[in-house]
Design a protein around this motif. Structure first.
Motif, mmCIF file in Angstrom:
data_model
loop_
_atom_site.group_PDB
_atom_site.id
_atom_site.type_symbol
_atom_site.label_atom_id
_atom_site.label_comp_id
_atom_site.label_asym_id
_atom_site.label_seq_id
_atom_site.Cartn_x
_atom_site.Cartn_y
_atom_site.Cartn_z
ATOM 1 N N MET A 78 0.802 -1.221 0.000
ATOM 2 C CA MET A 78 0.000 0.000 0.000
ATOM 3 C C MET A 78 0.841 1.280 0.000
ATOM 4 S SD MET A 78 -3.153 -1.067 2.472
ATOM 5 C CE MET A 78 -4.127 0.359 1.968
ATOM 6 N N SER A 79 2.168 1.126 -0.038
ATOM 7 C CA SER A 79 3.084 2.275 0.026
ATOM 8 C C SER A 79 2.801 3.150 1.248
ATOM 9 C CB SER A 79 2.995 3.112 -1.255
ATOM 10 O OG SER A 79 3.408 2.345 -2.361
ATOM 11 N N LYS A 80 2.589 2.476 2.383
ATOM 12 C CA LYS A 80 2.361 3.169 3.658
ATOM 13 C C LYS A 80 3.579 2.950 4.550
ATOM 14 C CE LYS A 80 -2.117 4.376 3.401
ATOM 15 N NZ LYS A 80 -2.661 5.683 3.715
ATOM 16 N N PRO A 81 3.894 3.913 5.407
ATOM 17 C CA PRO A 81 4.997 3.704 6.343
ATOM 18 C C PRO A 81 4.626 2.662 7.401
ATOM 19 C CG PRO A 81 4.032 5.907 6.619
ATOM 20 C CD PRO A 81 3.321 5.249 5.490
ATOM 21 N N LEU A 82 5.651 1.955 7.858
ATOM 22 C CA LEU A 82 5.492 0.882 8.841
ATOM 23 C C LEU A 82 6.142 1.269 10.157
ATOM 24 C CD1 LEU A 82 4.862 -2.250 9.393
ATOM 25 C CD2 LEU A 82 7.288 -2.571 8.871
ATOM 26 N N ILE A 83 5.422 1.004 11.239
ATOM 27 C CA ILE A 83 6.005 1.015 12.582
ATOM 28 C C ILE A 83 5.661 -0.331 13.194
ATOM 29 C CG2 ILE A 83 5.934 3.523 12.866
ATOM 30 C CD1 ILE A 83 3.394 3.219 14.548
ATOM 31 N N TYR A 84 6.371 -0.701 14.240
ATOM 32 C CA TYR A 84 5.986 -1.945 14.906
ATOM 33 C C TYR A 84 6.227 -1.874 16.401
ATOM 34 C CZ TYR A 84 10.904 -3.544 14.766
ATOM 35 O OH TYR A 84 12.255 -3.666 14.915
ATOM 36 N N ALA A 85 5.441 -2.692 17.089
ATOM 37 C CA ALA A 85 5.463 -2.694 18.547
ATOM 38 C C ALA A 85 5.806 -4.083 19.059
ATOM 39 C CB ALA A 85 4.102 -2.267 19.082
ATOM 40 N N ARG A 86 6.548 -4.077 20.137
ATOM 41 C CA ARG A 86 6.852 -5.331 20.845
ATOM 42 C C ARG A 86 5.924 -5.437 22.046
ATOM 43 N NH1 ARG A 86 11.691 -2.926 19.872
ATOM 44 N NH2 ARG A 86 13.172 -4.122 18.647
ATOM 45 N N ARG A 87 5.675 -6.666 22.457
ATOM 46 C CA ARG A 87 4.863 -6.861 23.664
ATOM 47 C C ARG A 87 5.591 -6.340 24.893
ATOM 48 N NH1 ARG A 87 3.397 -11.577 20.558
ATOM 49 N NH2 ARG A 87 1.166 -11.555 20.241
ATOM 50 N N GLU A 88 6.911 -6.448 24.873
ATOM 51 C CA GLU A 88 7.732 -6.008 26.006
ATOM 52 C C GLU A 88 8.759 -4.987 25.526
ATOM 53 O OE1 GLU A 88 7.338 -7.321 29.157
ATOM 54 O OE2 GLU A 88 5.717 -8.598 28.427
ATOM 55 N N LYS A 89 9.108 -4.069 26.388
ATOM 56 C CA LYS A 89 10.143 -3.081 26.081
ATOM 57 C C LYS A 89 11.494 -3.790 25.969
ATOM 58 C CE LYS A 89 11.275 1.490 27.721
ATOM 59 N NZ LYS A 89 11.124 2.435 28.820
ATOM 60 N N LYS A 90 12.305 -3.368 24.990
ATOM 61 C CA LYS A 90 13.656 -3.929 24.865
ATOM 62 C C LYS A 90 14.463 -3.621 26.126
ATOM 63 C CE LYS A 90 16.135 -2.754 21.362
ATOM 64 N NZ LYS A 90 16.783 -2.296 20.140
ATOM 65 N N THR A 91 15.363 -4.525 26.478
ATOM 66 C CA THR A 91 16.209 -4.309 27.651
ATOM 67 C C THR A 91 17.635 -3.946 27.245
ATOM 68 O OG1 THR A 91 16.690 -6.675 27.752
ATOM 69 C CG2 THR A 91 14.848 -5.867 29.101
ATOM 70 N N GLY A 93 20.107 -1.735 23.853
ATOM 71 C CA GLY A 93 20.071 -0.768 22.752
ATOM 72 C C GLY A 93 19.260 0.465 23.123
ATOM 73 N N THR A 94 18.291 0.806 22.284
ATOM 74 C CA THR A 94 17.465 2.000 22.523
ATOM 75 C C THR A 94 16.382 1.765 23.566
ATOM 76 O OG1 THR A 94 15.990 1.397 20.718
ATOM 77 C CG2 THR A 94 17.831 2.882 20.185
ATOM 78 N N MET A 95 16.180 0.506 23.948
ATOM 79 C CA MET A 95 15.205 0.120 24.972
ATOM 80 C C MET A 95 13.784 0.555 24.611
ATOM 81 S SD MET A 95 17.634 0.671 28.302
ATOM 82 C CE MET A 95 16.508 -0.077 29.448
ATOM 83 N N LYS A 96 13.458 0.518 23.337
ATOM 84 C CA LYS A 96 12.138 0.933 22.876
ATOM 85 C C LYS A 96 11.164 -0.241 22.801
ATOM 86 C CE LYS A 96 13.267 4.787 19.810
ATOM 87 N NZ LYS A 96 13.175 5.200 18.409
ATOM 88 N N GLN A 97 9.904 0.099 22.931
ATOM 89 C CA GLN A 97 8.833 -0.869 22.711
ATOM 90 C C GLN A 97 8.160 -0.606 21.361
ATOM 91 O OE1 GLN A 97 5.979 -1.083 25.903
ATOM 92 N NE2 GLN A 97 4.936 -2.826 25.029
ATOM 93 N N ASP A 123 -3.085 -3.868 24.932
ATOM 94 C CA ASP A 123 -1.827 -3.341 25.466
ATOM 95 C C ASP A 123 -1.126 -2.455 24.432
ATOM 96 O OD1 ASP A 123 -2.248 -4.716 27.834
ATOM 97 O OD2 ASP A 123 -0.793 -6.308 27.398
ATOM 98 N N ILE A 124 -1.069 -2.926 23.194
ATOM 99 C CA ILE A 124 -0.388 -2.173 22.137
ATOM 100 C C ILE A 124 -1.179 -0.910 21.779
ATOM 101 C CG2 ILE A 124 0.483 -2.239 19.768
ATOM 102 C CD1 ILE A 124 2.091 -3.966 21.886
ATOM 103 N N ILE A 125 -2.489 -1.003 21.784
ATOM 104 C CA ILE A 125 -3.314 0.191 21.543
ATOM 105 C C ILE A 125 -3.021 1.238 22.619
ATOM 106 C CG2 ILE A 125 -5.687 1.082 21.557
ATOM 107 C CD1 ILE A 125 -6.434 -1.720 20.229
ATOM 108 N N GLY A 126 -2.913 0.803 23.857
ATOM 109 C CA GLY A 126 -2.556 1.721 24.945
ATOM 110 C C GLY A 126 -1.203 2.372 24.716
#
Length: 173
Positions: A78-91, A93-97, A123-126
């Protein structure tokens, strides 16, 4: 039909399984194996992309692990940008969820493989809403019919799916 595809690639398993929700089930839908079958994966992505074209959104967000290959392919198609979420925050590197670049206030189409109670989706919606993103639509391959649709409705998110566990089981008979 999608149901036959899932049976053919062995994504429908019987036995005793603990689901992410903590529930025990005698049926497990393993869509992490879908990308190992290019024709089946292509067909599922085509069907999900057809549904996604009916919605208005700015970004596709996949939930790692099962939703990420699907979201990536849909975003690409669809030529749309992608983001993604993890169930848990990384521990490390950048420590991002939440990964990827986005603009606050943007509309998100949330993608995952299977919905059961909706706990992970909620959870991800939150998380997304906490980052200033708007989520009103989630799309999954399989809705197990165990409360996810109702749970998401209660927070203003509509759940759509390609199929249901009930339809998958009927297709085997």
């Amino acid at each position: 039909m999608i149901e036959e595809i899932l049976w053919q690639i062995g994504a429908v398993k019987t036995g005793e399984f603990r689901l992410t929700s903590g529930k025990i089930s005698n049926i497990y839908i393993d869509l992490r194996k879908l990308p190992s079958y290019p024709e089946a994966f292509r067909r599922v992505v085509q069907l999900m992309t057809e549904k996604a074209r009916q919605y208005s959104f700015d970004y596709v967000c996949g939930i790692a692990v099962g939703g990420l290959p699907l979201a990536t392919a849909i975003a690409y198609e669809m030529s749309k940008p992608l983001i993604y979420a993890r169930r848990e925050k990384k521990t490390h590197g950048t420590m991002k969820q939440l990964e990827g670049d986005y603009v606050k206030g943007s509309k998100i189409l949330l993608i995952d493989d299977v919905a059961t109670t909706g706990g992970t989706l909620m959870d991800i919606i939150g998380l997304l809403r906490g980052e200033g993103l708007e989520v009103t639509k989630a799309l999954v391959v399989v809705d197990r019919g165990e409360g996810a649709r109702e749970a998401l409705q209660s927070i203003g998110v509509s759940l759509d799916s390609l199929t249901t566990l009930e339809s998958i089981l009927r297709a085997k008979k």
